[in-house]
Design a protein around this motif. Structure first.
Motif, PDB file in Angstrom:
ATOM      1  N   ALA A  15      -5.760 -27.528   1.050  1.00 17.48           N
ATOM      2  CA  ALA A  15      -6.464 -28.776   1.359  1.00 17.48           C
ATOM      3  C   ALA A  15      -7.980 -28.535   1.420  1.00 17.48           C
ATOM      4  O   ALA A  15      -8.764 -29.336   0.930  1.00 17.48           O
ATOM      5  N   ASP A  16      -8.355 -27.402   1.995  1.00 14.98           N
ATOM      6  CA  ASP A  16      -9.776 -27.051   2.059  1.00 14.98           C
ATOM      7  C   ASP A  16     -10.345 -26.874   0.650  1.00 14.98           C
ATOM      8  O   ASP A  16     -11.470 -27.298   0.362  1.00 14.98           O
ATOM      9  N   LYS A  17      -9.579 -26.251  -0.218  1.00 15.41           N
ATOM     10  CA  LYS A  17     -10.050 -26.021  -1.591  1.00 15.41           C
ATOM     11  C   LYS A  17     -10.238 -27.369  -2.294  1.00 15.41           C
ATOM     12  O   LYS A  17     -11.228 -27.600  -2.983  1.00 15.41           O
ATOM     13  N   ILE A  18      -9.280 -28.265  -2.116  1.00 15.11           N
ATOM     14  CA  ILE A  18      -9.388 -29.598  -2.717  1.00 15.11           C
ATOM     15  C   ILE A  18     -10.615 -30.309  -2.164  1.00 15.11           C
ATOM     16  O   ILE A  18     -11.409 -30.901  -2.895  1.00 15.11           O
ATOM     17  N   ARG A  19     -10.778 -30.212  -0.868  1.00 16.00           N
ATOM     18  CA  ARG A  19     -11.909 -30.855  -0.196  1.00 16.00           C
ATOM     19  C   ARG A  19     -13.230 -30.341  -0.773  1.00 16.00           C
ATOM     20  O   ARG A  19     -14.132 -31.115  -1.073  1.00 16.00           O
ATOM     21  N   ASN A  20     -13.358 -29.050  -0.950  1.00 14.52           N
ATOM     22  CA  ASN A  20     -14.595 -28.465  -1.460  1.00 14.52           C
ATOM     23  C   ASN A  20     -14.890 -28.929  -2.885  1.00 14.52           C
ATOM     24  O   ASN A  20     -16.044 -29.005  -3.297  1.00 14.52           O
TER      25      ASN A  20
END
Lengths: 141, 162
Positions: free
Chosen positions: A89-94
């Motif tokens: 989710a963090d990767k998508i967010r970034n």
């Protein structure tokens, strides 16, 4: 010939951004579905699904679409943990939160894309998946 | 030089005193009720019971596509069964305050998944059931009314309030 809607173009644009990222691609490969997972015949996991929750035409100004986009992460519980899901989710967010989606192969302008909410983390007992939704507010032209 | 930002807001508060903030807070309470009532309306459909839905081949199931069978419009409305979801509605306001030179106040309504765990699955969907964004939809349905109310009640107090 059916015209492709703005909403479909936004989904395609976001899909391309995610697909091009090596980390996302390594985990999900081409399992980034252009509809909610429930509409996919025999989906494979882990997967990401993209789904339009709501769309308003002429949002604040003529020609602009206000779109609520849901990005769902679906992984098998037996092979993954919520920590891994949150990492993804963090990767998508970034990649997309408040980012300039400059892919020019899809003819739609995303003027703004911001995360409206993430989670909650859920367990889908049949077929034993971990599910984590992210909701993005998109203004597209 | 035009007065802007914090000074404008502070000057207006001074001019109208507690009445201004009271008007803002009172307006937010009315909007809260609008939101709450709209959410309640959208999760209490009674035209189809469980047997009817079964006879309709379970219209919210995956096999009917991303918006289900569309037996009602908007598609994301929810039928009342046990009433748990309606009981779980929570709402409130955040009182007016100055943040970074801007006046902020808000009203909200939502579903408490601690009281109705299935609220999560209704709103976000599952691998077998369509997502139904009933909260966002309800918000969008009252948005026009809420903005009209804000323009009406606050326009008289602050000439260039947005």
């Amino acid at each position: 010939m059916t015209a492709v809607s703005v909403e479909e173009k936004v989904i395609e644009k976001v899909r391309k951004v995610l697909y091009k990222n090596p980390t996302i691609n390594n985990t999900f490969s081409n399992r980034i579905y252009l509809q909610h997972i429930n509409s996919i015949t025999e989906p494979k996991f882990p997967a990401i699904s993209l789904h339009i929750r709501n769309s308003i035409r002429d949002f604040n100004a003529r020609g602009y679409h206000g779109i609520s986009l849901q990005i769902d992460i679906w992984v098998q519980k037996k092979n993954h943990t919520f920590e891994k899901v949150f990492d993804m989710a963090d990767k998508i967010r970034n990649l997309i939160d408040r980012q300039d989606l400059t892919d020019t192969t899809v003819p739609v302008t995303v003027a703004l894309i911001t995360e409206a909410g993430a989670g909650p983390a859920m367990h889908d007992p049949d077929p034993d998946l971990l599910h984590y939704p992210l909701v993005y507010e998109v203004i597209a032209l | 030089m035009p007065v802007q930002g914090t000074r404008l807001v502070v000057n207006n508060i001074k001019r109208f005193g507690g009445g201004f903030l009271g008007t803002v807070n009172g307006t937010m309470t009315v909007i809260e009720k609008m939101l709450r009532n709209q959410v309640d309306e959208n999760i209490s459909l009674s035209d189809h019971g469980p047997r009817d839905l079964s006879a309709l081949d379970n219209p919210y199931a995956a096999r009917h596509g991303s918006q289900g069978l569309r037996i009602h419009n908007p598609y994301w409305q929810v039928h009342e069964q046990s009433g748990e979801l309606r009981i779980s509605i929570e709402s409130g306001t955040v009182k007016a305050s100055l943040v970074g030179g801007k006046l902020k106040a808000s009203a909200f309504a939502g579903l408490n998944e601690g009281q109705a765990e299935h609220a999560l699955y209704v709103v976000f969907g599952t691998s077998r059931m369509i997502p139904r964004p009933v909260l966002e939809g309800s918000r969008d349905q009252v948005k026009g009314q809420a903005l009209a109310l804000l323009n009406k009640t606050l326009k008289g107090a602050v000439g260039s309030f947005r």
